[in-house]
Design an enzyme around this catalytic site. Structure first.
Site, short mmCIF file in Angstrom:
data_model
loop_
_atom_site.label_atom_id
_atom_site.label_comp_id
_atom_site.label_asym_id
_atom_site.label_seq_id
_atom_site.Cartn_x
_atom_site.Cartn_y
_atom_site.Cartn_z
N PHE A 27 19.04 11.60 75.13
CA PHE A 27 20.02 12.14 74.18
C PHE A 27 20.90 13.19 74.87
O PHE A 27 20.38 14.14 75.46
CB PHE A 27 19.25 12.77 73.02
CG PHE A 27 20.10 13.36 71.93
CD1 PHE A 27 20.78 12.56 71.04
CD2 PHE A 27 20.18 14.74 71.77
CE1 PHE A 27 21.55 13.10 70.02
CE2 PHE A 27 20.95 15.29 70.76
CZ PHE A 27 21.63 14.47 69.88
N SER A 95 12.93 10.24 76.75
CA SER A 95 13.38 11.00 75.57
C SER A 95 13.94 10.06 74.50
O SER A 95 13.21 9.19 74.00
CB SER A 95 14.39 12.05 76.01
OG SER A 95 14.64 12.99 75.00
N ASP A 190 7.17 21.04 78.29
CA ASP A 190 8.44 20.40 77.95
C ASP A 190 9.15 21.30 76.95
O ASP A 190 8.60 21.62 75.89
CB ASP A 190 8.14 19.02 77.34
CG ASP A 190 9.39 18.18 77.08
OD1 ASP A 190 10.44 18.77 76.76
OD2 ASP A 190 9.30 16.95 77.14
N HIS A 220 11.03 18.43 80.88
CA HIS A 220 11.42 17.28 80.05
C HIS A 220 12.04 16.13 80.85
O HIS A 220 11.66 14.97 80.68
CB HIS A 220 12.40 17.72 78.96
CG HIS A 220 12.79 16.62 78.05
ND1 HIS A 220 11.88 15.98 77.22
CD2 HIS A 220 13.98 16.00 77.83
CE1 HIS A 220 12.50 15.02 76.53
NE2 HIS A 220 13.77 15.02 76.89
#
Length: 248
Positions: A27, A95, A190, A220
């Site tokens: 994202f 993600s 994360d 992340h």
């Protein structure tokens, strides 16, 4: 009319053998975060596609006009491209890319999937989606490794966060439909997606064969971080094992 694409954010297509792999970025991110994986898979002879999700890799204002349905369409188009060339297809995602990989696994005939810090329940993003602002701060480039950065937007459209919230809820509901062999990579630290998301995916998927791999040295964007080689190595072993199992 869509904006021009950032340098380094272009889609990646590589034709190889009859085993296909869809590689999906996150994202507000770009294919840059997944290119090391895509190139490593292609080097092994696999047919690989790493699409640029609609609204990504251009400008935050462009992303603001995109929808979750278009992100799904980007992933489905990549899958269809492989269906025309391959007899087996794996999906890999980081993600939001992990969220979309789970969506494909729940709705398509996927031979296996690898998800890295997948997002299915992120309370902070759900809260940010309620903001009355048009944009909030960037959520990108959460990387532990020194001197490495993610090609990402410098701000996040709130409208896009609302689409992400709805997509996460939809995929969370469909986790019991995920039955393909699966490997879940989870960074122990994360700052974007809580690590318990990976555990949720692992627990709720109905895959008979599933594995949880803890990443101890990455944040992340683990695909650009210290555990990049580990992720590539474990993915290649996973693909090879399931390709050979079907041949036998």
């Amino acid at each position: 009319m869509r904006e021009s694409v950032m340098k380094g954010a272009e889609a990646f297509y590589k034709e190889g053998n009859e085993i296909g792999i869809v590689v999906l970025h996150g994202f507000t991110g770009t294919t840059q975060s997944m290119r090391p994986l895509a190139e490593a898979y292609a080097k092994e002879g696999y047919t690989v596609v790493c699409p640029k999700l609609i609204g990504h890799g251009t400008t935050p204002e462009d992303m603001e006009q995109s929808t979750a349905e278009e992100w799904i369409q980007s992933a489905e188009n990549a899958f269809a491209w492989l269906e025309n060339r391959c007899n087996r297809i794996f999906v890999v995602g980081l993600s939001l890319g992990g969220t979309l990989s789970l969506y494909l696994a729940a709705n398509k005939n996927v031979d296996g999937l690898a998800v890295i810090n997948p997002a299915v329940n992120v309370p902070e993003m759900v809260q940010m989606a309620k903001s009355e602002l048009r944009f909030v701060d960037s959520i990108g480039s959460d990387i532990k490794k020194k001197d490495v950065s993610e090609l990402t937007y410098h701000k996040t459209p709130v409208r896009s966060l609302k689409h992400l919230r709805n997509l996460m809820a939809k995929v969370h509901e469909q986790l019991s439909e995920v039955k393909a062999p699966m490997i879940v990579f989870v960074s122990e630290e994360d700052h974007v997606v809580p690590p318990d998301n990976g555990q949720t995916v692992f627990d709720m998927a109905f895959s008979e064969e599933k594995e949880l791999v803890h990443l101890e040295n990455s944040y992340h964007v683990a695909t650009l971080d210290n555990d990049q080689d580990l992720i590539i190595e474990r993915c290649l072993e996973f693909f090879s094992r399931h390709v050979n199992a079907k041949v036998e």
